[in-house]
Design a protein around this motif. Structure first.
Motif, short mmCIF file in Angstrom:
data_model
loop_
_atom_site.label_atom_id
_atom_site.label_comp_id
_atom_site.label_asym_id
_atom_site.label_seq_id
_atom_site.Cartn_x
_atom_site.Cartn_y
_atom_site.Cartn_z
N VAL A 179 5.23 102.63 -44.50
CA VAL A 179 4.75 103.65 -45.32
C VAL A 179 3.58 104.55 -44.71
CG1 VAL A 179 4.34 104.22 -47.59
CG2 VAL A 179 6.01 102.64 -47.29
N CYS A 180 2.63 103.95 -43.92
CA CYS A 180 1.25 104.43 -43.87
C CYS A 180 1.35 105.04 -42.20
CB CYS A 180 0.16 103.44 -43.87
SG CYS A 180 0.10 102.53 -45.26
N THR A 181 2.52 104.63 -41.35
CA THR A 181 2.34 104.75 -40.17
C THR A 181 3.36 105.56 -39.69
OG1 THR A 181 3.27 102.59 -39.57
CG2 THR A 181 0.51 102.91 -39.48
N SER A 182 4.54 105.67 -40.36
CA SER A 182 5.84 106.23 -39.83
C SER A 182 5.73 107.89 -39.51
CB SER A 182 6.92 105.80 -40.77
OG SER A 182 7.17 104.45 -40.79
N ARG A 208 12.05 113.22 -52.79
CA ARG A 208 10.59 113.35 -52.48
C ARG A 208 10.31 113.19 -51.17
NH1 ARG A 208 5.85 111.46 -56.63
NH2 ARG A 208 4.24 112.68 -55.48
N LEU A 209 9.67 113.95 -50.46
CA LEU A 209 9.19 113.95 -49.16
C LEU A 209 7.98 113.72 -48.92
CD1 LEU A 209 10.23 114.16 -46.01
CD2 LEU A 209 9.99 116.62 -46.03
N TYR A 210 7.25 112.62 -48.63
CA TYR A 210 6.17 112.32 -48.52
C TYR A 210 5.40 112.76 -47.42
CZ TYR A 210 6.99 109.10 -52.22
OH TYR A 210 7.52 108.59 -53.36
N ARG A 211 5.92 112.72 -46.27
CA ARG A 211 5.50 112.90 -44.81
C ARG A 211 6.79 113.28 -43.84
NH1 ARG A 211 2.53 109.15 -44.38
NH2 ARG A 211 3.74 107.70 -42.90
N GLN A 212 6.54 114.19 -43.06
CA GLN A 212 7.37 114.30 -41.72
C GLN A 212 6.49 114.79 -40.80
OE1 GLN A 212 10.70 116.68 -41.98
NE2 GLN A 212 9.87 118.28 -43.22
N LYS A 213 6.63 114.28 -39.43
CA LYS A 213 6.05 114.54 -38.40
C LYS A 213 6.32 116.07 -37.75
CE LYS A 213 5.11 113.08 -33.51
NZ LYS A 213 5.38 111.99 -32.65
N THR A 214 7.67 116.18 -37.90
CA THR A 214 8.12 117.66 -37.37
C THR A 214 9.37 117.73 -38.51
OG1 THR A 214 9.84 116.51 -36.17
CG2 THR A 214 7.73 117.52 -35.06
N ARG A 270 8.27 97.61 -56.56
CA ARG A 270 7.79 96.45 -56.99
C ARG A 270 6.92 95.67 -56.19
NH1 ARG A 270 9.07 91.75 -54.95
NH2 ARG A 270 10.98 92.84 -54.18
N LEU A 271 7.30 95.63 -54.72
CA LEU A 271 6.41 95.32 -53.81
C LEU A 271 5.11 96.03 -53.60
CD1 LEU A 271 5.92 93.38 -51.20
CD2 LEU A 271 7.09 95.41 -49.85
N TYR A 272 4.99 97.30 -53.80
CA TYR A 272 3.76 98.08 -53.88
C TYR A 272 3.08 97.85 -54.81
CZ TYR A 272 0.82 102.36 -53.52
OH TYR A 272 -0.33 103.18 -53.60
N GLN A 273 3.53 97.50 -56.13
CA GLN A 273 2.86 97.44 -57.27
C GLN A 273 2.16 96.29 -57.15
OE1 GLN A 273 5.39 98.25 -60.19
NE2 GLN A 273 5.20 100.40 -60.49
N CYS A 283 -2.50 101.62 -47.54
CA CYS A 283 -2.88 102.94 -47.89
C CYS A 283 -2.02 103.39 -49.30
CB CYS A 283 -2.05 103.93 -46.73
SG CYS A 283 -0.43 103.84 -46.64
N HIS A 284 -2.41 104.27 -49.85
CA HIS A 284 -2.21 104.87 -51.03
C HIS A 284 -0.80 105.63 -51.00
CE1 HIS A 284 -2.09 106.13 -55.34
NE2 HIS A 284 -2.15 107.45 -54.76
N VAL A 285 -0.01 105.50 -51.87
CA VAL A 285 1.30 106.17 -52.10
C VAL A 285 1.32 106.57 -53.61
CG1 VAL A 285 3.73 106.39 -51.84
CG2 VAL A 285 2.51 105.06 -50.36
N ASP A 286 1.67 108.05 -53.71
CA ASP A 286 1.73 108.47 -55.08
C ASP A 286 3.13 108.12 -55.60
OD1 ASP A 286 1.66 109.84 -57.49
OD2 ASP A 286 1.44 111.85 -56.76
N THR A 287 3.40 107.13 -56.50
CA THR A 287 4.62 106.89 -56.87
C THR A 287 5.06 107.38 -58.39
OG1 THR A 287 3.60 104.68 -57.90
CG2 THR A 287 4.40 104.47 -55.61
#
Length: 288
Positions: A179-182, A208-214, A270-273, A283-287
């Motif tokens: 989630v932090c490095t992809s 929801r799109l958190y991040r995309q390199k291109t 569940r894993l993140y919480q 790293c932080h993710v807005d859930t």
């Protein structure tokens, strides 16, 4: 101050040499384009090409003789020795055979006819430089050797002939790190799965799109709150379309999205919480 003409004449060869040396060894060169016509009369010459970026391209027109392509990362670190190099020839690439050159020993990587398939080929950066040798022909006017290259982490596997060749479940720690490095992270569902000869291609719709390199996922839907696109993966993963949302992560290679870790979103939540309560999230993710 004016330089006397005799002194200027004596300095001119040195100035030309400095200019050529700087051009040849420029450390920030990402792409290279050359022509065999520049040394057609010296077909035994082997030109050294230095590319020092994480990605770029090469285009060799009218190939004659040979060139050696030295790929290096633009930063020095112990991790650089574990990088893999992936190259993707264009479908009209021809006129040469491609080898790996390690200490003067050549190993065939791509024959001329294989380049037209446009497949990705990867190898460890320590396996050597790329040695491209022109196939002698009387007519070279329509021959062009061209490919894109990328330096990737060894997680993709230097022994694979294509990106995303392996499929294995991710551990809890790998999911959180992904989630932090992809290159891309998104929440969504699978709409369609297409089985192709060497990989599967899934059509996804993201809520929801958190991040995309291109821009591998395009915006659409109401007020642009939906994204659609395709993600590739190995046929051995056995992915199927179905109910429920997933957290998609992965890499972008040569403009295409390849699947990494993809847990069901409820399992990731569940894993993140749990990790958040323990203070072990990388790293932080807005859930919300």
């Amino acid at each position: 101050m004016l330089i006397p003409a005799p002194l200027l004449a004596s300095l001119l060869p040195l100035l030309i040499l400095c200019r050529e040396t700087f051009s040849q060894y420029s450390s920030d060169q990402c792409s290279w384009k050359g022509s065999g016509l520049t040394h057609e009369g010296h077909t035994r010459d082997v030109e050294q090409v230095y590319l020092r970026c994480s990605q770029g391209s090469l285009e060799w027109l009218y190939p004659t003789g040979a060139i050696i392509v030295n790929l290096r990362p633009n930063t020095l670190s112990p991790a650089a020795a574990r990088l893999s190099v992936c190259i993707k020839p264009t479908t009209d690439s021809s006129g040469t055979n491609v080898y790996l050159d390690r200490n003067g020993k050549l190993r065939l990587l791509l024959q001329e006819q294989e380049q037209a398939q446009g497949k990705v080929h990867c190898f460890g950066i320590q396996e050597g430089a790329i040695f491209i040798e022109a196939i002698p022909r009387t007519d070279i006017s329509r021959r062009i050797t061209a490919f894109q290259y990328e330096l990737v982490s060894d997680r993709l596997g230097a022994d694979a002939n294509s990106v995303g060749a392996h499929c294995q479940p991710c551990s809890d720690a790998e999911i959180l790190l992904a989630v932090c490095t992809s290159d891309f992270v998104a929440r969504g569902k699978i709409n369609k799965v297409v089985q192709e000869e060497e990989h599967s291609s899934i059509t996804v719709e993201m809520s929801r799109l958190y991040r995309q390199k291109t821009q591998v996922f395009v915006s659409g839907g109401v007020r642009g709150r939906r994204w659609t696109g395709r993600i590739k993966m190995s046929v051995h993963c056995g992915v199927r379309s179905g109910e429920g949302e997933f957290l998609f992560t992965g890499t972008v290679r040569f403009g295409e999205a390849w699947m990494g870790c993809a847990p069901r979103y409820k399992d990731f939540l569940r894993l993140y919480q749990e990790a958040q309560q323990q203070g072990t999230n990388p790293c932080h993710v807005d859930t919300d």
